[in-house]
Enzyme design. Structure first.
Site, PDB file in Angstrom:
ATOM      1  CG  LEU A  67     -12.670  41.042  29.611  1.00  0.00           C
ATOM      2  CD1 LEU A  67     -13.852  40.538  30.446  1.00  0.00           C
ATOM      3  CD2 LEU A  67     -13.095  42.180  28.704  1.00  0.00           C
ATOM      4  CE1 TYR A 156     -14.366  43.844  42.746  1.00  0.00           C
ATOM      5  CE2 TYR A 156     -15.182  44.471  44.924  1.00  0.00           C
ATOM      6  CZ  TYR A 156     -15.416  43.969  43.655  1.00  0.00           C
ATOM      7  OH  TYR A 156     -16.681  43.593  43.287  1.00  0.00           O
TER       8      TYR A 156
END
Length: 264
Positions: A67, A156
């Site tokens: 991904l 993140y």
């Protein structure tokens, strides 16, 4: 309550994690509802999960996909579209809190964005023609880090903030097609990966107690099943007029008054 998910094609990214992880639990619960889970992940565990589902008579597939690679993502969407002709729901679940912070390289930061944010955009972009056919919907799995910060995990945090922005942008963009877009926000969930992290610490038990005591409701972590239940409801027809929303399943961790945690 019948969620009316029978025979619905539901694509879940990052769903070949350890058994009991959030993605794998979502797959398992979808199967119980009679849906057709499509696992998109790079981990070969997906082949095992696919076999288990097909042995139960469920027409599920595993599409092995890195991904972080948009070419592979595009091919995955085509594979799914060629088989089913439609996608009823896309659950962008993949994510790794990789602790890429300010002291790390720009290259590491970009790799973090590639997995945790760009994959959401690419997967949605390439699945969109099939979502339009079904008037399907999108559910993005987010994190409290986007709202609270954490420290030491800029990649993140930036990604999860971006995911929330995209959720509402897509909710606006896709109104003409009858496609809903929502996000589920998680705080502290007792997953196999979380357990492994706790067990890796010298003071694991102490660290765990320091975390759960700060969760207002019942002083415990959210289970993957509780997250899965919220996900399934959000993508179902039972949630047919909900779009552009951030659904927080966290025992009150993010939003409730800290005075609730005062020592008595």
């Amino acid at each position: 309550m019948d969620l009316r998910l029978k025979d619905k094609v539901v694509v879940i990214t990052g769903a070949a994690g350890l058994r009991g992880s959030i993605g794998q639990t979502i797959v398992e619960e979808l199967a119980k509802e009679g849906a057709l889970p499509v696992i998109v992940c790079r981990n070969d565990r997906g082949f095992e999960y696919e076999k288990e589902l097909r042995d139960k008579g469920i027409d599920s597939i595993f599409v092995k996909t890195d991904l972080t690679d948009v070419v592979q993502i595009e091919q995955a969407a085509k594979t799914i579209g060629d088989k089913y002709g439609k996608i009823d729901a896309l659950i962008n679940n993949v994510g790794v809190n990789d602790t890429v912070g300010l002291e790390d390289s720009i290259e590491k930061f970009m790799r973090s964005l590639q997995l945790n944010l760009v994959s959401f955009f690419a997967m949605t972009k390439f699945c969109l023609p099939y979502l339009k056919k079904a008037k399907g919907n999108i559910l993005n799995v987010g994190s409290k880090v986007a709202l609270t910060g954490q420290g030491g995990t800029s990649g993140y945090a930036a990604s999860k903030g971006g995911v929330l922005g995209l959720t509402r942008e897509w909710a606006v963009d896709l109104i003409p097609f009858g496609i809903r877009s929502n996000a589920l926000i998680i705080a502290e969930s007792w997953t196999p990966a979380y357990e492994n992290w706790i067990n890796s610490l010298d003071n694991g038990d102490e660290k765990l107690q320091s975390i759960v005591k700060n969760i207002p409701f019942e002083n415990r972590m959210t289970s993957p099943l509780e997250i899965s239940d919220a996900v399934l409801f959000a993508i179902s027809e039972r949630s047919s007029h909900t779009t552009g929303q951030f659904i927080t399943v966290d025992g009150g961790y993010v939003h409730l008054d800290r005075s609730l945690l005062s020592e008595k």
